[in-house]
Design a protein around this motif. Sequence first.
Motif, PDB file in Angstrom:
ATOM      1  N   GLY A  76       0.801  -1.217   0.000  1.00 10.66           N
ATOM      2  CA  GLY A  76       0.000   0.000   0.000  1.00 10.66           C
ATOM      3  C   GLY A  76       0.834   1.266   0.000  1.00 10.66           C
ATOM      4  O   GLY A  76       0.301   2.363   0.028  1.00 10.66           O
ATOM      5  N   GLY A  77       2.141   1.124   0.020  1.00 10.09           N
ATOM      6  CA  GLY A  77       3.054   2.254   0.023  1.00 10.09           C
ATOM      7  C   GLY A  77       3.556   2.580   1.419  1.00 10.09           C
ATOM      8  O   GLY A  77       2.783   2.618   2.377  1.00 10.09           O
ATOM      9  N   VAL A 113       1.543   3.884   4.802  1.00  7.46           N
ATOM     10  CA  VAL A 113       2.188   4.239   6.062  1.00  7.46           C
ATOM     11  C   VAL A 113       3.119   5.414   5.782  1.00  7.46           C
ATOM     12  O   VAL A 113       3.888   5.376   4.822  1.00  7.46           O
ATOM     13  CB  VAL A 113       2.997   3.049   6.638  1.00  7.46           C
ATOM     14  CG1 VAL A 113       3.822   3.473   7.844  1.00  7.46           C
ATOM     15  CG2 VAL A 113       2.072   1.893   6.980  1.00  7.46           C
ATOM     16  N   VAL A 114       3.051   6.447   6.630  1.00  2.00           N
ATOM     17  CA  VAL A 114       3.926   7.612   6.491  1.00  2.00           C
ATOM     18  C   VAL A 114       4.685   7.800   7.795  1.00  2.00           C
ATOM     19  O   VAL A 114       4.079   7.912   8.864  1.00  2.00           O
ATOM     20  CB  VAL A 114       3.117   8.891   6.162  1.00  2.00           C
ATOM     21  CG1 VAL A 114       4.044  10.109   6.103  1.00  2.00           C
ATOM     22  CG2 VAL A 114       2.362   8.723   4.855  1.00  2.00           C
ATOM     23  N   ILE A 115       6.009   7.828   7.681  1.00  5.03           N
ATOM     24  CA  ILE A 115       6.879   8.092   8.823  1.00  5.03           C
ATOM     25  C   ILE A 115       7.615   9.383   8.501  1.00  5.03           C
ATOM     26  O   ILE A 115       8.430   9.422   7.573  1.00  5.03           O
ATOM     27  CB  ILE A 115       7.858   6.918   9.056  1.00  5.03           C
ATOM     28  CG1 ILE A 115       7.075   5.621   9.301  1.00  5.03           C
ATOM     29  CG2 ILE A 115       8.797   7.234  10.215  1.00  5.03           C
ATOM     30  CD1 ILE A 115       7.907   4.367   9.276  1.00  5.03           C
ATOM     31  N   GLU A 116       7.300  10.444   9.237  1.00  4.61           N
ATOM     32  CA  GLU A 116       7.862  11.752   8.945  1.00  4.61           C
ATOM     33  C   GLU A 116       9.310  11.868   9.424  1.00  4.61           C
ATOM     34  O   GLU A 116       9.848  10.929  10.010  1.00  4.61           O
ATOM     35  CB  GLU A 116       6.960  12.845   9.532  1.00  4.61           C
ATOM     36  CG  GLU A 116       5.579  12.851   8.875  1.00  4.61           C
ATOM     37  CD  GLU A 116       4.635  13.905   9.422  1.00  4.61           C
ATOM     38  OE1 GLU A 116       4.968  14.597  10.407  1.00  4.61           O
ATOM     39  OE2 GLU A 116       3.541  14.035   8.848  1.00  4.61           O
ATOM     40  N   ASP A 117       9.931  13.018   9.202  1.00  2.00           N
ATOM     41  CA  ASP A 117      11.344  13.247   9.515  1.00  2.00           C
ATOM     42  C   ASP A 117      11.659  13.063  11.003  1.00  2.00           C
ATOM     43  O   ASP A 117      10.827  13.324  11.869  1.00  2.00           O
ATOM     44  CB  ASP A 117      11.754  14.672   9.131  1.00  2.00           C
ATOM     45  CG  ASP A 117      11.643  14.946   7.646  1.00  2.00           C
ATOM     46  OD1 ASP A 117      11.562  13.985   6.851  1.00  2.00           O
ATOM     47  OD2 ASP A 117      11.644  16.135   7.279  1.00  2.00           O
ATOM     48  N   ASP A 118      12.913  12.655  11.269  1.00  2.00           N
ATOM     49  CA  ASP A 118      13.499  12.625  12.620  1.00  2.00           C
ATOM     50  C   ASP A 118      12.760  11.716  13.598  1.00  2.00           C
ATOM     51  O   ASP A 118      12.690  12.005  14.788  1.00  2.00           O
ATOM     52  CB  ASP A 118      13.593  14.050  13.182  1.00  2.00           C
ATOM     53  CG  ASP A 118      14.418  14.951  12.287  1.00  2.00           C
ATOM     54  OD1 ASP A 118      15.579  14.601  11.999  1.00  2.00           O
ATOM     55  OD2 ASP A 118      13.897  15.998  11.847  1.00  2.00           O
ATOM     56  N   VAL A 119      12.225  10.616  13.105  1.00  2.00           N
ATOM     57  CA  VAL A 119      11.520   9.648  13.949  1.00  2.00           C
ATOM     58  C   VAL A 119      12.490   8.548  14.367  1.00  2.00           C
ATOM     59  O   VAL A 119      13.360   8.136  13.606  1.00  2.00           O
ATOM     60  CB  VAL A 119      10.311   9.043  13.185  1.00  2.00           C
ATOM     61  CG1 VAL A 119       9.727   7.849  13.915  1.00  2.00           C
ATOM     62  CG2 VAL A 119       9.253  10.113  12.958  1.00  2.00           C
ATOM     63  N   TRP A 120      12.319   8.066  15.591  1.00  2.00           N
ATOM     64  CA  TRP A 120      13.101   6.940  16.098  1.00  2.00           C
ATOM     65  C   TRP A 120      12.112   5.841  16.463  1.00  2.00           C
ATOM     66  O   TRP A 120      11.256   6.018  17.328  1.00  2.00           O
ATOM     67  CB  TRP A 120      13.910   7.360  17.306  1.00  2.00           C
ATOM     68  CG  TRP A 120      14.684   6.274  17.988  1.00  2.00           C
ATOM     69  CD1 TRP A 120      15.001   5.033  17.506  1.00  2.00           C
ATOM     70  CD2 TRP A 120      15.251   6.349  19.297  1.00  2.00           C
ATOM     71  NE1 TRP A 120      15.732   4.329  18.426  1.00  2.00           N
ATOM     72  CE2 TRP A 120      15.905   5.125  19.547  1.00  2.00           C
ATOM     73  CE3 TRP A 120      15.270   7.326  20.273  1.00  2.00           C
ATOM     74  CZ2 TRP A 120      16.566   4.860  20.734  1.00  2.00           C
ATOM     75  CZ3 TRP A 120      15.932   7.057  21.465  1.00  2.00           C
ATOM     76  CH2 TRP A 120      16.576   5.836  21.682  1.00  2.00           C
ATOM     77  N   ILE A 121      12.223   4.695  15.778  1.00  2.00           N
ATOM     78  CA  ILE A 121      11.370   3.539  16.052  1.00  2.00           C
ATOM     79  C   ILE A 121      12.211   2.491  16.757  1.00  2.00           C
ATOM     80  O   ILE A 121      13.181   1.977  16.198  1.00  2.00           O
ATOM     81  CB  ILE A 121      10.768   2.969  14.748  1.00  2.00           C
ATOM     82  CG1 ILE A 121       9.932   4.036  14.048  1.00  2.00           C
ATOM     83  CG2 ILE A 121       9.930   1.728  15.051  1.00  2.00           C
ATOM     84  CD1 ILE A 121       9.425   3.626  12.681  1.00  2.00           C
ATOM     85  N   THR A 132       0.286   7.207  10.410  1.00  2.00           N
ATOM     86  CA  THR A 132       1.217   8.309  10.189  1.00  2.00           C
ATOM     87  C   THR A 132       1.917   8.579  11.510  1.00  2.00           C
ATOM     88  O   THR A 132       1.260   8.781  12.539  1.00  2.00           O
ATOM     89  CB  THR A 132       0.494   9.581   9.714  1.00  2.00           C
ATOM     90  OG1 THR A 132      -0.085   9.326   8.434  1.00  2.00           O
ATOM     91  CG2 THR A 132       1.456  10.755   9.595  1.00  2.00           C
ATOM     92  N   ILE A 133       3.241   8.559  11.470  1.00  2.00           N
ATOM     93  CA  ILE A 133       4.035   8.877  12.648  1.00  2.00           C
ATOM     94  C   ILE A 133       4.605  10.273  12.424  1.00  2.00           C
ATOM     95  O   ILE A 133       5.367  10.500  11.485  1.00  2.00           O
ATOM     96  CB  ILE A 133       5.152   7.843  12.876  1.00  2.00           C
ATOM     97  CG1 ILE A 133       4.546   6.452  13.077  1.00  2.00           C
ATOM     98  CG2 ILE A 133       6.015   8.243  14.068  1.00  2.00           C
ATOM     99  CD1 ILE A 133       5.548   5.336  13.205  1.00  2.00           C
TER     100      ILE A 133
END
Length: 172
Positions: A76-77, A113-121, A132-133
């Motif tokens: 799904g992207g 699913v969208v993971i925006e800038d500067d995320v730590w998983i 969306t994170i």
Amino acid sequence: MLGKKLRELIIPIRIKFFKKINQYLLESQKHTLMAQFKSYGEGCHFYVPFCINDAGNLEIGNQVTVGTYVHMWCHGGIKIGDRVMIGSHTAITSVTHDYEQENMRRTGVTKKVVIEDDVWIGTHSVILPGITIGKGAVIGANSVVTKDVEPYSIVFGSPAKHYKFRDLKECN
């Protein structure tokens, strides 16, 4: 006596040789898979092994780090921003099944699913379809993210719950 000494010399050489071959094969796999991505930026680092299904639907920004044994189902992207860190053994999926159908096996439901800038998983986390994170968020280790995550928030747990917002200090 000579045979034992010879074996003691050869075994470490064989081990070193096979480790180099394995490293070469993993690096080759990594570069072959990255060539299939929809896009990826500069300074990205992928620790091998990792598994990405439908890699043509994966967009990755600059300076992204992906740990070992990460699995992504990109049907799904999946879009990952800049400077994102993804811990080892994390699963990110943009596809699921429709549990309201009798034959769930043939009911693929895709949500980007969208993971925006500067995320730590954190390691061993699971990100579900349609999530969306937000920018600067932190996902605690072993978390299952079932709802969108606000920018600069810290969430953890199963399901992941908001703990607090990051208290950002000015850098000199």
